[in-house]
Design a protein around this motif. Structure first.
Motif, mmCIF file in Angstrom:
data_model
loop_
_atom_site.group_PDB
_atom_site.id
_atom_site.type_symbol
_atom_site.label_atom_id
_atom_site.label_comp_id
_atom_site.label_asym_id
_atom_site.label_seq_id
_atom_site.Cartn_x
_atom_site.Cartn_y
_atom_site.Cartn_z
ATOM 1 N N ALA A 191 109.381 32.902 12.059
ATOM 2 C CA ALA A 191 107.963 33.216 12.221
ATOM 3 C C ALA A 191 107.112 31.956 12.097
ATOM 4 N N TRP A 192 107.413 31.122 11.112
ATOM 5 C CA TRP A 192 106.666 29.866 10.953
ATOM 6 C C TRP A 192 106.881 28.962 12.158
ATOM 7 N N SER A 193 108.124 28.880 12.646
ATOM 8 C CA SER A 193 108.413 28.053 13.820
ATOM 9 C C SER A 193 107.630 28.534 15.033
ATOM 10 N N ALA A 194 107.628 29.843 15.252
ATOM 11 C CA ALA A 194 106.901 30.395 16.400
ATOM 12 C C ALA A 194 105.406 30.138 16.260
ATOM 13 N N GLY A 195 104.888 30.314 15.061
ATOM 14 C CA GLY A 195 103.461 30.069 14.842
ATOM 15 C C GLY A 195 103.088 28.621 15.066
ATOM 16 N N LEU A 196 103.911 27.709 14.576
ATOM 17 C CA LEU A 196 103.626 26.287 14.770
ATOM 18 C C LEU A 196 103.772 25.885 16.238
#
Length: 129
Positions: free
Chosen positions: A34-39
């Motif tokens: 989720a953090w990777s996709a958001g970034l």
């Protein structure tokens, strides 16, 4: 709470708490994804912003004291479905107009540094048909 040793201990506890939270989040595959996709989304947003700013800077640099004249918008079709002889609904005319619009859009995307080519399917634009 004014005792420096107590404040130091509280700060150390707070840092230890955050370190354990970050470490546990790093082990959670879904949270990491989720953090990777958001970034990645944020990075794409900033790339688009940079491309727009670069295009605006080029336009401002190339502009004379008077902004360049923009072409007049096309005249609206009459209520009867288009002017006489304009072939407004002719499929061949529509295909030519779509091809011209795609060519112009492609020029705009090239001049602004891409503007989303990474999101387009490898085969180009898809038409329903």
């Amino acid at each position: 709470m004014n005792d420096p040793e107590e404040l130091e201990r509280l700060a150390a506890d707070w840092i230890a708490l955050w370190e354990s939270e970050v470490a546990s989040a790093a082990r959670d595959r879904e949270a990491t994804e989720a953090w990777s996709a958001g970034l990645a989304l944020l990075a794409a947003f900033w790339r688009a912003q940079a491309a727009g700013a670069a295009a605006l800077a080029r336009w401002a640099h190339d502009a004379s004291p008077h902004p360049p004249a923009r072409p007049a918008p096309p005249a609206p079709a009459s209520d009867a479905g288009g002017g006489a002889g304009d072939g407004g609904d002719d499929p061949a005319t529509l295909r030519r107009r779509i091809a011209e619009l795609e060519r112009r859009l492609s020029e705009i995307e090239r001049s602004t540094g891409g503007g989303g080519a990474d999101r387009r399917p490898a085969g180009g634009r898809r038409r329903r048909g």
